[in-house]
Write a protein that holds these residues in place. Structure first.
Motif, PDB file in Angstrom:
ATOM      1  N   GLU B 117       0.828  -1.149   0.110  1.00 49.60           N
ATOM      2  CA  GLU B 117       0.019   0.093  -0.018  1.00 49.60           C
ATOM      3  C   GLU B 117       0.883   1.128  -0.246  1.00 49.60           C
ATOM      4  O   GLU B 117       2.201   1.360   0.473  1.00 49.60           O
ATOM      5  CB  GLU B 117      -0.883  -0.104   1.449  1.00 49.60           C
ATOM      6  CG  GLU B 117      -1.924  -0.746   1.003  1.00 49.60           C
ATOM      7  CD  GLU B 117      -2.950  -1.123   2.239  1.00 49.60           C
ATOM      8  OE1 GLU B 117      -2.833  -0.403   3.415  1.00 49.60           O
ATOM      9  OE2 GLU B 117      -3.965  -1.656   2.050  1.00 49.60           O
ATOM     10  N   ARG B 118       0.232   2.407  -0.577  1.00 45.89           N
ATOM     11  CA  ARG B 118       0.889   3.414  -0.460  1.00 45.89           C
ATOM     12  C   ARG B 118       2.026   3.753  -1.042  1.00 45.89           C
ATOM     13  O   ARG B 118       2.903   4.176  -0.829  1.00 45.89           O
ATOM     14  CB  ARG B 118       0.796   4.205   0.915  1.00 45.89           C
ATOM     15  CG  ARG B 118      -0.423   4.252   1.766  1.00 45.89           C
ATOM     16  CD  ARG B 118      -0.610   5.399   2.707  1.00 45.89           C
ATOM     17  NE  ARG B 118      -0.762   6.780   2.031  1.00 45.89           N
ATOM     18  CZ  ARG B 118      -1.797   7.138   1.468  1.00 45.89           C
ATOM     19  NH1 ARG B 118      -2.982   6.413   1.525  1.00 45.89           N
ATOM     20  NH2 ARG B 118      -2.138   8.260   1.082  1.00 45.89           N
ATOM     21  N   HIS B 153      -4.988   5.698  -4.944  1.00 45.21           N
ATOM     22  CA  HIS B 153      -5.165   6.341  -3.863  1.00 45.21           C
ATOM     23  C   HIS B 153      -4.356   7.365  -3.721  1.00 45.21           C
ATOM     24  O   HIS B 153      -3.255   7.503  -4.405  1.00 45.21           O
ATOM     25  CB  HIS B 153      -4.807   5.466  -2.224  1.00 45.21           C
ATOM     26  CG  HIS B 153      -5.702   4.120  -2.189  1.00 45.21           C
ATOM     27  ND1 HIS B 153      -6.884   4.454  -1.715  1.00 45.21           N
ATOM     28  CD2 HIS B 153      -5.346   2.886  -2.609  1.00 45.21           C
ATOM     29  CE1 HIS B 153      -7.501   3.024  -1.614  1.00 45.21           C
ATOM     30  NE2 HIS B 153      -6.576   2.243  -2.184  1.00 45.21           N
ATOM     31  N   GLU B 154      -4.612   8.560  -3.106  1.00 41.80           N
ATOM     32  CA  GLU B 154      -3.637   9.810  -3.221  1.00 41.80           C
ATOM     33  C   GLU B 154      -3.502  10.176  -1.697  1.00 41.80           C
ATOM     34  O   GLU B 154      -4.351   9.887  -0.753  1.00 41.80           O
ATOM     35  CB  GLU B 154      -4.508  10.822  -3.843  1.00 41.80           C
ATOM     36  CG  GLU B 154      -4.512  10.372  -5.350  1.00 41.80           C
ATOM     37  CD  GLU B 154      -5.530  11.147  -6.434  1.00 41.80           C
ATOM     38  OE1 GLU B 154      -6.548  11.885  -5.792  1.00 41.80           O
ATOM     39  OE2 GLU B 154      -5.807  10.809  -7.235  1.00 41.80           O
ATOM     40  N   ASN B 155      -2.435  11.105  -1.475  1.00 39.96           N
ATOM     41  CA  ASN B 155      -2.452  11.707  -0.320  1.00 39.96           C
ATOM     42  C   ASN B 155      -3.081  13.296  -0.346  1.00 39.96           C
ATOM     43  O   ASN B 155      -3.689  13.230  -1.185  1.00 39.96           O
ATOM     44  CB  ASN B 155      -0.678  12.042  -0.051  1.00 39.96           C
ATOM     45  CG  ASN B 155      -0.011  12.834  -1.027  1.00 39.96           C
ATOM     46  OD1 ASN B 155      -0.821  13.642  -1.728  1.00 39.96           O
ATOM     47  ND2 ASN B 155       1.208  12.729  -0.745  1.00 39.96           N
ATOM     48  N   ARG B 161      -0.943   7.628  -4.234  1.00 48.85           N
ATOM     49  CA  ARG B 161      -0.015   6.556  -3.275  1.00 48.85           C
ATOM     50  C   ARG B 161      -1.012   5.409  -3.228  1.00 48.85           C
ATOM     51  O   ARG B 161      -1.866   5.113  -2.621  1.00 48.85           O
ATOM     52  CB  ARG B 161      -0.292   7.476  -1.813  1.00 48.85           C
ATOM     53  CG  ARG B 161       0.665   8.634  -1.560  1.00 48.85           C
ATOM     54  CD  ARG B 161       1.836   8.273  -1.696  1.00 48.85           C
ATOM     55  NE  ARG B 161       2.928   9.490  -0.989  1.00 48.85           N
ATOM     56  CZ  ARG B 161       3.522  10.262  -2.221  1.00 48.85           C
ATOM     57  NH1 ARG B 161       3.348  10.066  -3.520  1.00 48.85           N
ATOM     58  NH2 ARG B 161       4.108  11.442  -1.677  1.00 48.85           N
ATOM     59  N   ASP B 162      -0.749   4.414  -4.233  1.00 50.33           N
ATOM     60  CA  ASP B 162      -1.591   3.455  -4.840  1.00 50.33           C
ATOM     61  C   ASP B 162      -1.365   2.350  -3.961  1.00 50.33           C
ATOM     62  O   ASP B 162      -0.325   2.225  -3.290  1.00 50.33           O
ATOM     63  CB  ASP B 162      -1.573   3.451  -6.263  1.00 50.33           C
ATOM     64  CG  ASP B 162      -1.792   4.552  -7.261  1.00 50.33           C
ATOM     65  OD1 ASP B 162      -2.664   5.438  -6.762  1.00 50.33           O
ATOM     66  OD2 ASP B 162      -0.950   4.862  -8.043  1.00 50.33           O
ATOM     67  N   SER B 163      -2.395   1.365  -4.081  1.00 47.19           N
ATOM     68  CA  SER B 163      -2.192  -0.031  -3.714  1.00 47.19           C
ATOM     69  C   SER B 163      -2.051  -0.832  -4.930  1.00 47.19           C
ATOM     70  O   SER B 163      -2.686  -0.826  -5.757  1.00 47.19           O
ATOM     71  CB  SER B 163      -3.268  -0.289  -2.570  1.00 47.19           C
ATOM     72  OG  SER B 163      -4.305   0.124  -2.781  1.00 47.19           O
ATOM     73  N   GLU B 309       4.428  11.901   6.038  1.00 50.25           N
ATOM     74  CA  GLU B 309       5.252  10.820   5.245  1.00 50.25           C
ATOM     75  C   GLU B 309       6.783  10.529   5.698  1.00 50.25           C
ATOM     76  O   GLU B 309       7.219  11.614   6.010  1.00 50.25           O
ATOM     77  CB  GLU B 309       5.267  11.148   3.609  1.00 50.25           C
ATOM     78  CG  GLU B 309       3.913  10.954   3.212  1.00 50.25           C
ATOM     79  CD  GLU B 309       3.622  11.160   1.736  1.00 50.25           C
ATOM     80  OE1 GLU B 309       2.561  10.959   1.283  1.00 50.25           O
ATOM     81  OE2 GLU B 309       4.611  11.682   1.037  1.00 50.25           O
TER      82      GLU B 309
END
Lengths: 384, 349
Positions: B117-118, B153-155, B161-163, B309
């Motif tokens: 993840e991320r 996914h995103e921050n 920030r993908d899985s 982060e």
């Protein structure tokens, strides 16, 4: 924004050795009972004996040229000395202003006679100066000051009053900013001059202003027909404001703007360590990170001062952020290690906490209030 | 600044000024990869910076890397330079091929063998360099993303920030290094790099605020004439100046024994002050600063995203506390690098 981009400075081996020497000396003197650690010792710790002891070591006026009794060392050396002194809360108030400001001012603008007369005494740690700036009706608005020096045969006749003068009751001289020609509305900083007033002169009256703890650090200095000979004017007549401005970066960027409550922080760390208080130490780590970050900026300035660069803007920032930090230390540790703060306590921590809290209001006022500094910085960044 | 560094900084800033514009950042947020920016960075050798020429890089040191990342933050460049540099540095140190593809790095724990993840920019890069613990040492595999199941996914700053689901079997190569040491080195360098980006973002926020305070008038005066606004400007200027000096100090400390402590303190401060700066800037900009139209949020959202982060204040201050617990550790010695006789304040409760 170039004016805010200061390079790093790394202490070299020789400088580190010097730090070791200073630290070892202080350790020894502390063990011998020569002094006791206090918070804010550069305002409140008067000891002419200790000042002259430092003078003997060559650690007062270390940047002054050898021909005038100094050591001809860089500002980085001075930085190391002041930092180590403050970290142990040594009594350095007596010689503080002479070493930091008056000596460098005289070296820059003084006559040969003045340098020969004053600088060696300062470097011995035996000649103390106060700074006569604020007046009852001129605080932050210093340009409105009213103390006047009138030309008379062979010198000047000074009349007026200075206030908040730290240490005037211990000092030998006061560098006094006064009007030598009448105020012009459009050029309110013109026509001022810096005079060295011998505080034993006729017409000088020094009265204590009790600090909120009841202690005596500040004074009112009344000047009534005080005669100052021609050879005690600093630099050019009428150029006092501009000359005074050159001291400001030294005054505002040093370790004393960050470390006034460091002895308390160190004592708190010691206790938290003994208590194996991990979460308390984590909170302390945030304070240490802040201190270190501000110190990086402050050292960067010291290095550029050495090169004669204009760092007034960054210096004002060190003072603003550093002073907030000094106050914040007490606010954080009091909750980590609860105690009844007591300035007479035998328990070091309680005593240092009391000193740090009670001296706190002064941090963000002396040497330019937070509000004035922020005005200066804003003007600087807007015109950058 | 070395001549080399000055040249790198000047040419990088030129690239970013032209290609990391507000429009490019906006279209990036709509789903367009900033290809011209990335390709130009690659052509300029930025993705190989800090790797020696013998190893196949373009030379330059960690100070140069931090300098370039600072500029990436200052222009809110929507490209994974920090992440790709980290992966390339690891591959270079293993004598493996790098630079031919865009890769990012990920250290996996035991629970992560099926899904990671991320992963920064996974939707735009070709491979993930996956590193796992294997006995006393580490093992490395290249996970191809072309066929992988990448979930977006995103921050907070809309940076990917993908899985990624690991469907295929990976070819693990055993490495001689300890997993923990590799992971720690990567974490420290990433935290330093993020701090550099955050310092750059702070400069941008300060510059925008100064500009707006001169431009915008209320009650017949420009904003910067108001004392309350001056306090905001000073707060931003102070945080930026302290962060900038600190970044220079950390850059000069790479490979010194105190580098880890320096990074821990720098990231702690940057993470903490990210909001000091963002909050002051938004207050100063008022309404216009909270619109999508104004570019302030490109920088403030990055500050808010990056503070968490590569370790936030809680993470790093706990690590520092660990250090302080050691009996022979002394804060003043740590700060000044001088061990030896010292004074202590005296007796305690």
């Amino acid at each position: 924004m170039r004016q805010l981009q200061l390079p790093a400075y790394e202490f070299n081996e020789e400088e580190n050795q010097f730090r070791k020497e200073v630290r070892a000396f202080l350790h020894e003197e502390r063990e011998k009972g020569t002094f006791k650690t206090h918070a804010d010792s550069w305002l409140s710790g008067y000891s002419s004996e200790f000042s002259s002891l430092l003078g003997e070591k060559g650690w007062v006026g270390i940047t002054f040229p050898k021909e005038y009794g100094g050591q001809d060392k860089s500002y980085i050396y001075r930085y190391i000395i002041t930092e180590e002194l403050l970290a142990v809360g040594a009594p350095v108030a007596s010689h503080w202003f002479a070493d930091r400001q008056s000596g460098p001012l005289l070296l820059k603008f003084g006559t040969e006679e003045q340098k020969n007369f004053f600088i060696p005494q300062i470097a011995k740690g035996e000649c103390f100066f106060s700074i006569g700036l604020s007046e009852p009706n001129s605080g932050s608005d210093l340009g409105s000051l009213q103390t006047t020096a009138e030309k008379v045969n062979g010198g000047w006749l000074v009349n007026g009053m200075k206030t908040w003068t730290s240490g005037a009751h211990h000092s030998h001289y006061m560098i006094t900013l006064c009007r030598t020609s009448p105020r012009q509305e459009e050029k309110k900083h013109a026509g001022m001059s810096q005079l060295i007033i011998d505080l034993k002169s006729d017409g000088v009256t020094i009265r204590p202003i009790q600090f909120l703890t009841g202690e005596h650090h500040f004074n009112e200095v009344f000047l009534e027909n005080v005669f100052v000979p021609d050879n005690r004017i600093v630099g050019e007549v009428g150029n006092g404001w501009a000359q005074g401005m050159t001291e400001l970066a030294f005054e505002r960027s040093g370790p004393e703007r960050i470390l006034s409550t460091y002895p308390l922080l160190e004592e708190a760390i010691k206790i938290l360590k003994e208590n194996k208080d991990h979460s308390g130490l984590a909170i302390i780590a945030g304070l240490v990170a802040r201190m270190w970050s501000l110190r990086n900026l402050s050292i960067g300035i010291a290095n550029l001062l050495q090169e004669g660069k204009d760092v007034n803007l960054a210096a004002a920032l060190v003072k603003d952020l550093g002073n907030e930090f000094e106050q914040y230390v007490a606010e954080v540790v009091r909750l980590l290690i609860p105690t009844m703060p007591d300035k007479e306590a035998e328990v070091t921590y309680s005593r240092l906490l009391a000193e740090s809290i009670l001296h706190g209001p002064g941090f963000t006022l002396r040497g330019g209030t937070t509000e004035i500094l922020r005005g200066i910085v804003a003007k600087g960044v807007v015109s950058a | 600044m070395s001549e080399m560094k000055e040249f790198i900084m000047d040419s990088t800033e030129k690239i970013l000024r032209n290609l990391s514009t507000k429009e490019i950042r906006e279209s990036f947020e709509e789903g367009d990869w900033a290809s011209s920016l990335w390709d130009t960075c690659e052509e300029a050798g930025l993705t190989l910076l800090g790797i020696s020429e013998e190893q196949g890089g373009v030379g330059g040191d960690f100070e140069d890397v931090l300098g370039v990342l600072y500029l990436m933050g200052k222009y809110a460049a929507p490209v994974p330079l920090l992440e790709v540099l980290s992966a390339n540095a690891v591959l270079a140190s293993q004598g493996m091929e790098f630079g031919d593809k865009k890769r990012v790095i990920h250290f996996i724990g035991e629970a992560e063998l099926e899904r990671i993840e991320r992963i920064p920019f996974a939707r735009y890069v070709e491979q993930v360099v996956v590193i796992k613990k294997e006995g006393e040492t580490a093992a490395l595999a290249l996970l191809d993303l072309s066929e992988a199941d990448v979930k977006h996914h995103e921050n907070l700053a809309a940076e990917p920030r993908d899985s990624v689901n690991i469907n295929a079997a990976l070819n693990w190569i055993s490495l001689p290094e300890s997993y923990e040491e590799m992971k720690e080195k990567d974490l420290l360098e990433t935290a330093a790099g993020k701090s550099a980006q955050m310092t750059g973002a702070m400069e941008a926020v300060l510059n925008l605020s100064v500009f707006y305070s001169k431009e915008r008038k209320q009650f017949g005066r420009p904003l910067h004439k108001f004392q309350a606004i001056q306090h905001h400007l000073t707060s931003m200027a102070g945080e930026y100046a302290a962060a900038y000096s600190t970044l220079q100090v950390v850059a000069a400390s790479y490979e010194k024994p105190y580098f880890p402590q320096y990074v821990a303190m720098m990231k702690t401060e940057l993470s903490k002050q990210a909001n000091t700066v963002a909050k002051a800037a938004h207050q100063l900009h008022a309404g216009i600063g909270m619109t999508y139209e104004h570019e302030l949020h490109h920088f403030t959202r990055r500050l808010w995203a990056w503070r968490d982060e590569a370790g936030n204040e809680t993470y790093w201050t706990n690590r520092l506390a660990e250090l302080y617990m050691a009996e022979d550790h002394d804060i003043w010695e740590q700060i000044t690098h001088v061990k030896g006789d010292r004074v202590h304040a005296g007796f305690t409760i």
